[in-house]
Design an enzyme around this catalytic site. Structure first.
Site, PDB file in Angstrom:
ATOM      1  N   SER A 161      -2.979  -8.102   2.644  1.00  0.00           N
ATOM      2  CA  SER A 161      -3.742  -7.852   4.010  1.00  0.00           C
ATOM      3  C   SER A 161      -3.884  -8.712   4.900  1.00  0.00           C
ATOM      4  O   SER A 161      -3.199  -9.250   6.058  1.00  0.00           O
ATOM      5  CB  SER A 161      -4.058  -7.001   4.843  1.00  0.00           C
ATOM      6  OG  SER A 161      -3.959  -5.314   4.616  1.00  0.00           O
ATOM      7  N   ARG A 221      -2.171  -6.107  -7.895  1.00  0.00           N
ATOM      8  CA  ARG A 221      -1.263  -7.314  -8.014  1.00  0.00           C
ATOM      9  C   ARG A 221      -1.568  -7.851  -8.992  1.00  0.00           C
ATOM     10  O   ARG A 221      -2.569  -7.648 -10.088  1.00  0.00           O
ATOM     11  CB  ARG A 221      -1.496  -8.114  -7.045  1.00  0.00           C
ATOM     12  CG  ARG A 221      -1.267  -7.101  -5.805  1.00  0.00           C
ATOM     13  CD  ARG A 221      -1.929  -7.335  -4.025  1.00  0.00           C
ATOM     14  NE  ARG A 221      -3.225  -7.550  -4.470  1.00  0.00           N
ATOM     15  CZ  ARG A 221      -3.513  -7.830  -3.167  1.00  0.00           C
ATOM     16  NH1 ARG A 221      -3.092  -8.056  -2.419  1.00  0.00           N
ATOM     17  NH2 ARG A 221      -4.793  -7.261  -3.118  1.00  0.00           N
ATOM     18  N   LYS A 269     -15.666  -7.592   4.640  1.00  0.00           N
ATOM     19  CA  LYS A 269     -15.013  -8.201   5.183  1.00  0.00           C
ATOM     20  C   LYS A 269     -14.933  -8.140   6.623  1.00  0.00           C
ATOM     21  O   LYS A 269     -14.987  -7.443   7.258  1.00  0.00           O
ATOM     22  CB  LYS A 269     -13.889  -8.716   4.018  1.00  0.00           C
ATOM     23  CG  LYS A 269     -12.623  -7.331   4.213  1.00  0.00           C
ATOM     24  CD  LYS A 269     -12.082  -7.267   3.160  1.00  0.00           C
ATOM     25  CE  LYS A 269     -11.478  -6.056   3.090  1.00  0.00           C
ATOM     26  NZ  LYS A 269      -9.867  -5.965   2.076  1.00  0.00           N
ATOM     27  N   HIS A 278       0.720  -1.305   0.471  1.00  0.00           N
ATOM     28  CA  HIS A 278      -0.043  -0.564   0.202  1.00  0.00           C
ATOM     29  C   HIS A 278       0.573   1.451   0.022  1.00  0.00           C
ATOM     30  O   HIS A 278       0.491   2.486  -0.522  1.00  0.00           O
ATOM     31  CB  HIS A 278      -1.456  -0.051   1.041  1.00  0.00           C
ATOM     32  CG  HIS A 278      -1.969  -0.626   0.998  1.00  0.00           C
ATOM     33  ND1 HIS A 278      -2.117  -1.256   2.886  1.00  0.00           N
ATOM     34  CD2 HIS A 278      -2.977  -1.483   0.624  1.00  0.00           C
ATOM     35  CE1 HIS A 278      -2.946  -2.457   2.288  1.00  0.00           C
ATOM     36  NE2 HIS A 278      -3.743  -2.460   1.048  1.00  0.00           N
TER      37      HIS A 278
HETATM   38  P1  ADP Z   1      -5.572  -5.698   1.034  1.00  0.00           P
HETATM   39  O1  ADP Z   1      -6.049  -6.612  -0.483  1.00  0.00           O
HETATM   40  O2  ADP Z   1      -4.626  -5.986   0.810  1.00  0.00           O
HETATM   41  O3  ADP Z   1      -6.172  -6.924   1.900  1.00  0.00           O
HETATM   42  P2  ADP Z   1      -7.154  -2.896   0.968  1.00  0.00           P
HETATM   43  O4  ADP Z   1      -8.606  -4.293   0.349  1.00  0.00           O
HETATM   44  O5  ADP Z   1      -6.681  -2.662   2.002  1.00  0.00           O
HETATM   45  O6  ADP Z   1      -5.751  -4.369   0.704  1.00  0.00           O
HETATM   46  O7  ADP Z   1      -6.463  -2.592  -1.227  1.00  0.00           O
HETATM   47  C1  ADP Z   1      -6.829  -1.358  -0.919  1.00  0.00           C
HETATM   48  C2  ADP Z   1      -5.824  -1.278  -2.715  1.00  0.00           C
HETATM   49  O8  ADP Z   1      -4.531  -1.269  -2.237  1.00  0.00           O
HETATM   50  C3  ADP Z   1      -6.510  -2.097  -3.550  1.00  0.00           C
HETATM   51  O9  ADP Z   1      -6.596  -0.978  -4.988  1.00  0.00           O
HETATM   52  C4  ADP Z   1      -5.674  -3.496  -3.757  1.00  0.00           C
HETATM   53  O10 ADP Z   1      -4.928  -3.836  -4.999  1.00  0.00           O
HETATM   54  C5  ADP Z   1      -4.018  -2.314  -4.006  1.00  0.00           C
HETATM   55  N1  ADP Z   1      -2.954  -3.467  -2.761  1.00  0.00           N
HETATM   56  C6  ADP Z   1      -3.051  -3.686  -2.237  1.00  0.00           C
HETATM   57  N2  ADP Z   1      -2.141  -4.997  -1.274  1.00  0.00           N
HETATM   58  C7  ADP Z   1      -1.449  -4.036  -2.577  1.00  0.00           C
HETATM   59  C8  ADP Z   1       0.182  -5.228  -2.605  1.00  0.00           C
HETATM   60  N3  ADP Z   1       0.789  -5.785  -2.658  1.00  0.00           N
HETATM   61  N4  ADP Z   1       1.046  -4.179  -4.166  1.00  0.00           N
HETATM   62  C9  ADP Z   1      -0.265  -2.653  -4.890  1.00  0.00           C
HETATM   63  N5  ADP Z   1      -1.723  -2.660  -4.392  1.00  0.00           N
HETATM   64  C10 ADP Z   1      -1.975  -3.128  -3.278  1.00  0.00           C
END
Ligand code: ADP
Length: 159
Positions: free
Chosen positions: A128, A90, A41, A17
């Site tokens: 996460s 990703r 979730k 992030h």
């Molecule tokens: P997660 O998927 O890690 O639980 P979130 O739902 O909070 O995280 O995701 C918020 C944003 O960050 C989304 O656009 C998600 O695709 C992006 N994101 C999450 N993990 C990564 C990563 N490892 N690399 C790039 N973007 C990411």
């Protein structure tokens, strides 16, 4: 001035992030990291804990701020004057969902553009969900999160 909204759950914020927020901060004048307050979730951290961790993790970026929201993402974008929604992409797994989300948001708010930034190689498989699974079983996560997030995860693992 282009304001970009980077929305997500950030439960908790991790290096993937932070990488996206940092790169977005280089592309747009102001980036607002929007923490969605009530996702479907199950969460490990409260909204305030998530916001506090994100603020500390992004404190070195002067044009990035963190705000909580509980409305539709495009409504929140309108409220803060954001014309761009930034998403991190990703491997292949994110693509279909993100495409669906971007098209839905375009329908709801045609003036808001979704910009997808490709994950950096080292964070391609970091989520996460995986992070919490490793941390709660006392696995090493120091390469994946800042020290204060690692400490918060260790505290959760101990309770
Ligand atoms: P997660 O998927 O890690 O639980 P979130 O739902 O909070 O995280 O995701 C918020 C944003 O960050 C989304 O656009 C998600 O695709 C992006 N994101 C999450 N993990 C990564 C990563 N490892 N690399 C790039 N973007 C990411």
């Amino acid at each position: 001035m282009t304001i970009a909204l980077y929305p997500g759950t950030f439960d908790p914020i991790h290096n993937g992030h932070i990488d996206i927020a940092t790169r977005a901060a280089g592309l747009f004048e102001h980036v607002i990291v929007g923490l969605y307050d009530r996702p479907a979730k199950r969460l490990l951290f409260s909204a305030d804990e998530r916001a506090q961790m994100a603020r500390l993790a992004l404190a070195h970026l002067p044009n990035v701020t963190v705000q909580l929201y509980s409305s539709l993402t495009v409504d929140f974008a309108g409220q803060i004057g954001a014309s761009v929604v930034v998403r991190g992409l990703r491997a292949i797994s994110d693509f279909e969902f993100e495409f669906q989300l971007a098209l839905t948001n375009k329908k709801l708010a045609p003036g808001v553009e979704t910009v997808g930034l490709m994950s950096s190689l080292e964070y391609l498989f970091l989520s996460s969900t995986i992070l919490k699974e490793v941390a709660l079983l006392n696995g090493p996560v120091s390469d994946l999160v800042p020290p204060h997030v690692e400490a918060a995860l260790q505290q959760k693992a101990a309770t």
